[in-house]
Design a protein around this motif. Structure first.
Motif, PDB file in Angstrom:
ATOM      1  N   LEU A  34       2.315  -4.293  -2.425  1.00  0.00           N
ATOM      2  CA  LEU A  34       2.080  -3.362  -1.324  1.00  0.00           C
ATOM      3  C   LEU A  34       1.083  -3.942  -0.325  1.00  0.00           C
ATOM      4  CD1 LEU A  34       2.213  -0.464  -0.035  1.00  0.00           C
ATOM      5  CD2 LEU A  34       0.362   0.160  -1.605  1.00  0.00           C
ATOM      6  N   ASN A  38       1.830  -5.179   3.417  1.00  0.00           N
ATOM      7  CA  ASN A  38       1.161  -4.358   4.425  1.00  0.00           C
ATOM      8  C   ASN A  38       0.597  -5.198   5.574  1.00  0.00           C
ATOM      9  OD1 ASN A  38       0.413  -1.506   4.941  1.00  0.00           O
ATOM     10  ND2 ASN A  38      -1.678  -2.312   4.948  1.00  0.00           N
ATOM     11  N   ASN A  42       3.398  -1.784   8.445  1.00  0.00           N
ATOM     12  CA  ASN A  42       2.439  -0.739   8.105  1.00  0.00           C
ATOM     13  C   ASN A  42       2.988   0.143   6.981  1.00  0.00           C
ATOM     14  OD1 ASN A  42       0.247   1.009   8.170  1.00  0.00           O
ATOM     15  ND2 ASN A  42       1.158   2.267   9.781  1.00  0.00           N
ATOM     16  N   LEU A  43       2.424  -0.022   5.784  1.00  0.00           N
ATOM     17  CA  LEU A  43       2.851   0.764   4.630  1.00  0.00           C
ATOM     18  C   LEU A  43       1.772   1.720   4.149  1.00  0.00           C
ATOM     19  CD1 LEU A  43       4.624  -2.069   2.597  1.00  0.00           C
ATOM     20  CD2 LEU A  43       5.748  -0.206   3.813  1.00  0.00           C
ATOM     21  N   THR A  44       0.507   1.333   4.319  1.00  0.00           N
ATOM     22  CA  THR A  44      -0.595   2.180   3.877  1.00  0.00           C
ATOM     23  C   THR A  44      -1.825   1.915   4.724  1.00  0.00           C
ATOM     24  OG1 THR A  44      -2.079   2.744   2.028  1.00  0.00           O
ATOM     25  CG2 THR A  44      -1.240   0.478   2.110  1.00  0.00           C
ATOM     26  N   ILE A  46      -4.730   2.765   3.504  1.00  0.00           N
ATOM     27  CA  ILE A  46      -5.760   2.522   2.490  1.00  0.00           C
ATOM     28  C   ILE A  46      -5.539   1.123   1.921  1.00  0.00           C
ATOM     29  CG2 ILE A  46      -6.731   3.297   0.294  1.00  0.00           C
ATOM     30  CD1 ILE A  46      -5.620   6.091   0.956  1.00  0.00           C
ATOM     31  N   ILE A  52      -6.821   2.939  -3.533  1.00  0.00           N
ATOM     32  CA  ILE A  52      -5.375   3.092  -3.746  1.00  0.00           C
ATOM     33  C   ILE A  52      -5.120   3.734  -5.100  1.00  0.00           C
ATOM     34  CG2 ILE A  52      -3.209   1.846  -4.140  1.00  0.00           C
ATOM     35  CD1 ILE A  52      -4.073  -0.117  -1.975  1.00  0.00           C
ATOM     36  N   HIS A  56      -3.791   7.312  -4.156  1.00  0.00           N
ATOM     37  CA  HIS A  56      -2.332   7.203  -4.217  1.00  0.00           C
ATOM     38  C   HIS A  56      -1.806   7.345  -5.650  1.00  0.00           C
ATOM     39  CE1 HIS A  56      -1.915   6.519  -0.068  1.00  0.00           C
ATOM     40  NE2 HIS A  56      -2.010   5.208  -0.029  1.00  0.00           N
ATOM     41  N   ALA A  82       6.328   3.835   1.334  1.00  0.00           N
ATOM     42  CA  ALA A  82       6.080   2.659   0.500  1.00  0.00           C
ATOM     43  C   ALA A  82       6.474   2.870  -0.955  1.00  0.00           C
ATOM     44  CB  ALA A  82       4.606   2.267   0.581  1.00  0.00           C
ATOM     45  N   ILE A  84       5.666   5.874  -2.726  1.00  0.00           N
ATOM     46  CA  ILE A  84       4.689   6.741  -3.385  1.00  0.00           C
ATOM     47  C   ILE A  84       5.037   8.195  -3.068  1.00  0.00           C
ATOM     48  CG2 ILE A  84       2.233   7.378  -3.498  1.00  0.00           C
ATOM     49  CD1 ILE A  84       1.597   4.513  -2.643  1.00  0.00           C
ATOM     50  N   LYS A 107      11.241  -0.307   5.541  1.00  0.00           N
ATOM     51  CA  LYS A 107      10.581   0.214   4.345  1.00  0.00           C
ATOM     52  C   LYS A 107      11.519   0.198   3.145  1.00  0.00           C
ATOM     53  CE  LYS A 107       7.088   2.921   6.776  1.00  0.00           C
ATOM     54  NZ  LYS A 107       6.510   4.253   7.041  1.00  0.00           N
TER      55      LYS A 107
END
Length: 240
Positions: A34, A38, A42-44, A46, A52, A56, A82, A84, A107
């Motif tokens: 992840l 990233n 843009n996946l997270t 944090i 995380i 998450h 992502a 989650i 994604k």
């Protein structure tokens, strides 16, 4: 991994969930991938590993404290992003049959990479809009559980998720402090989609002050065939 990080280990115990060393290692491998990906997409927001785990991973696992998910259940994660909470649920419950649904192809490609890298079985990565998938006979009312986290207000989410849930199944929406107010505003939409017997489950996330709410809705009637409406309408014109 847990032996190296007693803080994470303690957080897991405080959350009231239990994972094995192998499951923790698989989650760590997911987090590494992840964070690596990233940097390109843009996946997270944090990016600190401990956060995380807390915001998450532990947040995802709270559903097992709130709801008895039967063995071999079919689960769909709507607007998974992502992956989650879907991937975390699957790693900790390998018996689940998981569909990860997202409208962004880039994604979905990441999701497919995770499935391959972690060697996960029984996972479908699906590129599409919830409004269209909910009208597809291969997915409509086929799932015991539909989950969604940080996707949309609850009245919109009901139209995305409940058409996918079989009678007797559940929708579980991960929410923050606004969850109770959203539920009041979504009562009509939930009822129209065939949902009743709603409950609120809440807990403070270990290691911080965040209050986490799970809104759990049972599906007790068939969703009318007109729903979900065409793509874009549930968000633009939420049901009252």
């Amino acid at each position: 991994m847990l032996d190296k990080n007693n803080i994470i280990n303690n957080l897991i115990k405080k959350a009231g969930v239990d994972i094995t060393v192998d499951q923790a290692a698989a989650i760590k491998a997911y987090i590494d991938l992840l964070l690596e990906t990233n940097k390109q997409i843009n996946l997270t927001a944090i990016v600190e590993e401990g956060e995380i785990w807390r915001k998450h991973i532990l947040d995802s696992l709270l559903i097992f404290c709130a709801l008895a998910v039967p063995p071999g259940a079919r689960v769909i994660d709507v607007g998974t992003g992502a992956g989650i909470p879907g991937f975390i649920l699957k790693i900790c419950r390998p018996d689940l049959h998981l569909t990860l649904l997202d409208a962004q192809q880039k994604k979905v490609k990441f999701l497919e990479k995770v499935v391959t890298r972690l060697g996960l079985n029984g996972v479908e990565c699906l590129w599409g809009r919830a409004e269209e998938v909910g009208q597809n006979k291969n997915y409509r009312e086929k799932y015991h559980l539909a989950v969604a986290r940080a996707v949309a207000p609850l009245n919109t989410l009901a139209e995305y998720c409940l058409p996918l849930v079989q009678i007797g199944g559940f929708m579980a929406a991960y929410k923050g402090p606004t969850g109770e107010q959203e539920l009041k505003e979504a009562a009509g939409a939930i009822n129209l989609m065939g949902g009743t017997a709603t409950k609120i489950w809440q807990r403070q996330l270990p290691g911080g002050e965040e209050r986490r709410i799970l809104v759990i809705v049972k599906k007790e009637r068939v969703t009318p065939p007109a729903y979900p409406r065409r793509p874009g309408l549930p968000a633009k014109r939420p049901l009252k």
